[in-house]
Motif scaffolding. Structure first.
Motif, short mmCIF file in Angstrom:
data_model
loop_
_atom_site.label_atom_id
_atom_site.label_comp_id
_atom_site.label_asym_id
_atom_site.label_seq_id
_atom_site.Cartn_x
_atom_site.Cartn_y
_atom_site.Cartn_z
N LEU A 582 0.82 -1.22 0.00
CA LEU A 582 0.00 0.00 0.00
C LEU A 582 0.85 1.27 0.00
O LEU A 582 0.36 2.34 -0.34
CB LEU A 582 -0.95 -0.01 1.20
CG LEU A 582 -1.92 -1.19 1.28
CD1 LEU A 582 -2.87 -1.01 2.47
CD2 LEU A 582 -2.71 -1.34 -0.01
N GLY A 586 0.57 5.72 -1.63
CA GLY A 586 0.24 6.31 -0.34
C GLY A 586 1.42 7.13 0.12
O GLY A 586 1.42 8.35 0.07
N ASN A 600 -7.05 -0.45 -5.32
CA ASN A 600 -8.25 -0.38 -4.49
C ASN A 600 -8.67 -1.77 -4.03
O ASN A 600 -9.05 -1.96 -2.86
CB ASN A 600 -9.39 0.26 -5.29
CG ASN A 600 -9.70 1.67 -4.82
OD1 ASN A 600 -9.82 1.91 -3.62
ND2 ASN A 600 -9.83 2.60 -5.75
N LEU A 603 -6.28 -2.76 -1.28
CA LEU A 603 -6.59 -2.08 -0.03
C LEU A 603 -7.78 -2.74 0.67
O LEU A 603 -7.75 -2.97 1.89
CB LEU A 603 -6.90 -0.60 -0.30
CG LEU A 603 -7.45 0.21 0.89
CD1 LEU A 603 -6.45 0.26 2.03
CD2 LEU A 603 -7.83 1.63 0.44
N SER A 604 -8.81 -3.07 -0.08
CA SER A 604 -9.99 -3.70 0.52
C SER A 604 -9.64 -5.05 1.13
O SER A 604 -10.10 -5.39 2.23
CB SER A 604 -11.09 -3.87 -0.53
OG SER A 604 -11.55 -2.61 -0.98
N TRP A 607 -7.65 -4.51 4.28
CA TRP A 607 -8.53 -3.97 5.33
C TRP A 607 -9.33 -5.10 6.00
O TRP A 607 -9.46 -5.12 7.22
CB TRP A 607 -9.47 -2.95 4.72
CG TRP A 607 -10.26 -2.19 5.75
CD1 TRP A 607 -11.52 -2.45 6.20
CD2 TRP A 607 -9.82 -1.04 6.48
NE1 TRP A 607 -11.90 -1.54 7.15
CE2 TRP A 607 -10.87 -0.66 7.34
CE3 TRP A 607 -8.65 -0.29 6.48
CZ2 TRP A 607 -10.78 0.43 8.20
CZ3 TRP A 607 -8.55 0.80 7.33
CH2 TRP A 607 -9.61 1.15 8.18
N VAL A 623 -1.59 3.03 5.66
CA VAL A 623 -2.90 2.66 5.12
C VAL A 623 -3.76 3.89 4.91
O VAL A 623 -4.47 4.02 3.90
CB VAL A 623 -3.59 1.65 6.07
CG1 VAL A 623 -5.02 1.39 5.62
CG2 VAL A 623 -2.81 0.34 6.12
N CYS A 626 -2.74 5.70 1.76
CA CYS A 626 -3.20 4.97 0.57
C CYS A 626 -4.70 5.17 0.37
O CYS A 626 -5.15 5.45 -0.75
CB CYS A 626 -2.88 3.48 0.72
SG CYS A 626 -3.38 2.48 -0.68
N ALA A 627 -5.47 5.05 1.45
CA ALA A 627 -6.92 5.22 1.35
C ALA A 627 -7.27 6.63 0.88
O ALA A 627 -8.17 6.81 0.04
CB ALA A 627 -7.57 4.93 2.70
N LYS A 635 -11.96 5.25 5.30
CA LYS A 635 -10.92 4.31 5.70
C LYS A 635 -9.68 5.04 6.21
O LYS A 635 -8.98 4.56 7.11
CB LYS A 635 -10.53 3.42 4.52
CG LYS A 635 -11.40 2.18 4.35
CD LYS A 635 -10.73 1.19 3.40
CE LYS A 635 -11.55 -0.08 3.24
NZ LYS A 635 -12.81 0.15 2.51
#
Length: 709
Positions: A582, A586, A600, A603-604, A607, A623, A626-627, A635
């Motif tokens: 990530l 980010g 994406n 990331l999901s 998470w 994180v 990145c979000a 997030k």
């Protein structure tokens, strides 16, 4: 086009900052988060300092009960110059612990590694890792006795009421012993390695309260307070000067020598209770004093209590009034106050622990981790926020150190067959590399100097900056270019023979970790911009690498921990530690090596399924960044406030990790970096406060922050 985006982003920052000007009451913002302590809590010690020196106290306002805090946040007295080596009687050398590898780059490479077999090599590793180590310079505390003449224990003390006035940089402490109140003020001079104190109590004329100075021998252990009280014969603490107003003690520990000067007002009786243990008994109910630690003998006494207090208060008032500020007090989200508290306290801690003339250790100037040495891959987390919060001078102070250790870094590159300079991972002021199973194989510290130099140039836009840092930018880029291997079959450049930021991967098998690939792309691209800014032509080889660097490896719509790890999402080894994939989007801006849709998805997955109980403090800001870049501010905020042990922030603001690392300053620095980005955005981003949800619960006021690249 990129330059136009940068100008637009800069203009938008100016416009938004001007709207926020004069709307933040900075003193109210800061002081509503003054740490409050009402009991002896080994995790609630408070510190004062100036970036090159720090002094940590217990609930008495001094270092009265150091043993009781040794397993919490220890009562350290540390400086950037305070280092020691045990005598190298066996003449251990780094070249004795080198192991040769062939990673397929056309030449062999030697690295200082660990040896498990008993023998000289293993002993050499132990010595070289432990030396040099950072010194605890000495305990400055209260010598307390009760009405019965017995030493006071912390359990005998009542009515503890302590707070750190962040705005003035002063710790105020009050408590009661046998019905008598004690008031203590303690602070640190903003430039000198000087503690200033004031004690008021009726216990003083009753001879039940005195000052104590105690000096330990170093332990040489990996992680502890650095205090060995059982080796009195291995060091000396000698009074070399004493008069009515001062005392000078010469400390000798093998080849290390330093001096401690104590000055006071009023009358003081000095006695030596035992070796390395001095008691200073005042005569009046109020005593004011200074204790200064110096690498050379002082020329004159220093006692200017009122002036020192004013100078300290001026320094901190200027610190808080300059640089960035973030006010969340009008937000309706119930977590806003806690996030604001972390932001304020992190600014203070990073200023006193991490803004010195050398890169800091991960536990700052509080206690030793990794023998007190610093880790250059962490320098980004310790320092980048200073630039984004418009405190650029506090970043630049540590960058001059790189010039002094360049010869060591160049020798490393030459020994391994690379061009340019290869920056070390775990080191000390000398720049010598420490043997390790992991450290010598890390590479993500390499582009940090390029990233930080670019932040400085973005702010100053001056030829002086280009002239000062261009050498390091170009020589670092030369190493990066020579480290990349060309894969003729795939017509691409690859990164191999390394341990990535996600340290659970093995050096022999790792190929193309995603964060390192993206950082190579960014670092070489910026280095080319610097060549153009300084009137040089672009380096064709660097452009070839930029154009042909491998894309991030993916499988089933997710980016892998490395191209060599197709089993990433089925093997717990690859879903623990840092989710550094990530960081490619980010910490770093978007580049051609990845697609945002796949990032994406990644990331999901992280998470929902990552092993969050095996992470580190800076993972949560990573994180969040990145979000934010991927347009998921919910997030981003949730990451910063995730309820996990390694995302705990103590009453003093420190980021707690575990029983070993009770403080972890890369987490604090990462938090500040993420917050600056979530408020001021990044190049090309036009949304106001892009990292906070637009759900009506967050009202974010900010001033004087800079966008990230």
């Amino acid at each position: 086009m990129k330059s136009i985006k940068f100008v637009l982003a800069f203009v938008s920052v100016l416009l938004f900052t001007s709207c926020a000007e004069n709307k933040i009451d900075r003193k109210a913002l800061v002081t509503r988060h003054n740490p409050q302590v009402d009991a002896f809590d080994p995790l609630a010690s408070l510190s004062v300092g100036n970036g090159n020196f720090a002094f940590t106290v217990d609930a008495t306002g001094l270092q009265t009960f150091p043993e009781d805090y040794a397993q919490g946040v220890p009562l350290g007295t540390q400086s950037n110059w305070g280092w020691h080596c045990f005598p190298n009687v066996n003449d251990y050398r780094l070249d004795e612990v080198l192991e040769t590898y062939d990673f397929g780059r056309g030449h062999t490479e030697s690295y200082p590694v660990l040896f498990s077999e008993k023998g000289r090599q293993r002993d050499a590793v132990g010595y070289l890792r432990a030396n040099a180590h950072r010194l605890h310079l000495g305990i400055v505390g209260l010598e307390l006795s009760g009405n019965d003449g017995e030493p006071v224990r912390k359990e005998d003390i009542t009515g503890v009421d302590q707070h750190l006035n962040l705005w003035a940089g002063i710790i105020h402490s009050h408590f009661t012993v046998d019905g008598a109140s004690v008031g203590v003020q303690s602070f640190c001079h903003p430039e000198k390695h000087l503690i200033v104190g004031r004690v008021v109590s009726d216990l003083i004329p009753r001879k039940q309260l005195a000052l104590k100075l105690r000096f330990p021998y170093p332990t040489g252990r990996d992680t502890d307070d650095g205090c060995d009280w059982k080796q009195p014969d291995k060091h000396t603490s000698k009074i070399i000067q004493q008069d009515d107003r001062q005392l000078i003690i010469e400390r000798t520990l093998d080849d290390a020598v330093y001096y401690v000067q104590v000055c006071w007002d009023g009358k003081m009786t000095v006695s030596e209770k035992e070796s390395h243990y001095f008691v200073l008994l005042p005569s009046d109910k109020e005593v004011r004093f200074t204790v200064e630690f110096m690498p050379s003998r002082p020329a004159a006494p220093h006692f200017a209590f009122a002036e020192d207090r004013k100078e300290t208060a001026r320094y901190w008032e200027n610190f808080w009034n300059s640089g960035g500020a973030v006010d969340l007090s009008e937000s309706e989200d119930e977590r806003a106050n806690e996030l604001e508290r972390r932001i304020v306290l992190s600014q203070y801690l990073m200023a006193i622990q991490c803004s010195g003339f050398e890169p800091p250790q991960e536990t700052g100037l509080t206690y030793n981790s990794w023998y007190g040495k610093f880790h250059l891959e962490m320098h980004w987390w310790h320092g980048v926020h200073f630039a984004l919060w418009n405190r650029l001078d506090l970043l630049e102070r540590s960058l001059d150190w790189y010039a002094g250790v360049e010869p060591e870094a160049r020798k490393t590159a030459e020994r391994q067959g690379f061009d340019g300079i290869r920056w070390m991972k775990m080191t000390d002021p000398s720049g010598e590399e420490s043997p390790s199973a992991v450290g010598p194989f890390l590479i993500w510290q390499q582009p940090h100097i390029i990233y930080m130099a670019e932040l400085i140039y973005r702010q100053k836009q001056s030829d002086e900056v280009l002239e000062k840092y261009k050498h390091f930018v170009f020589e670092t880029a030369k190493f990066m270019a020579s480290f990349a291997s060309f894969d003729s079959i795939g017509n691409r450049y690859v990164l191999r023979g390394l341990i990535p930021a996600q340290e659970t991967l093995r050096k022999e098998e790792t190929l193309n970790p995603p964060f390192e690939l993206s950082y190579w792309h960014y670092g070489l691209s910026v280095a080319q911009q610097w060549r153009e800014r300084t009137g040089l032509p672009r380096e064709p080889e660097w452009d070839d690498i930029i154009d042909k660097l491998s894309m991030l490896a993916e499988k089933d719509g997710l980016y892998l921990a490395a191209e060599s790890a197709p089993q990433t999402y089925q093997d717990v080894r690859f879903t623990s530690d840092h989710m550094s994939v990530l960081g490619a989007c980010g910490i770093l801006p978007e580049c051609r090596l990845f697609h945002t849709k796949t990032m994406n998805n990644t990331l999901s997955w992280v998470w929902n399924y990552w092993n969050w109980d095996h992470t580190w403090g800076w993972d949560f800001p990573m994180v969040a960044m990145c979000a934010a870049r991927l347009g998921d501010p919910e997030k981003a905020v949730d990451a910063l406030l995730m309820d996990k042990r390694t995302n705990t922030y103590l009453v003093n603001g420190h980021n707690y990790q575990n029983e070993r690392l009770r403080i972890y300053l890369p987490g604090n620095g990462g938090l500040l970096t993420a917050i600056a980005m979530m408020c001021a955005g990044w190049d090309g981003e036009q949304t106001d406060v892009p990292g906070f949800p637009k759900n009506g619960k967050w009202k974010v006021k900010w001033e004087n922050l800079r966008p990230m690249p």
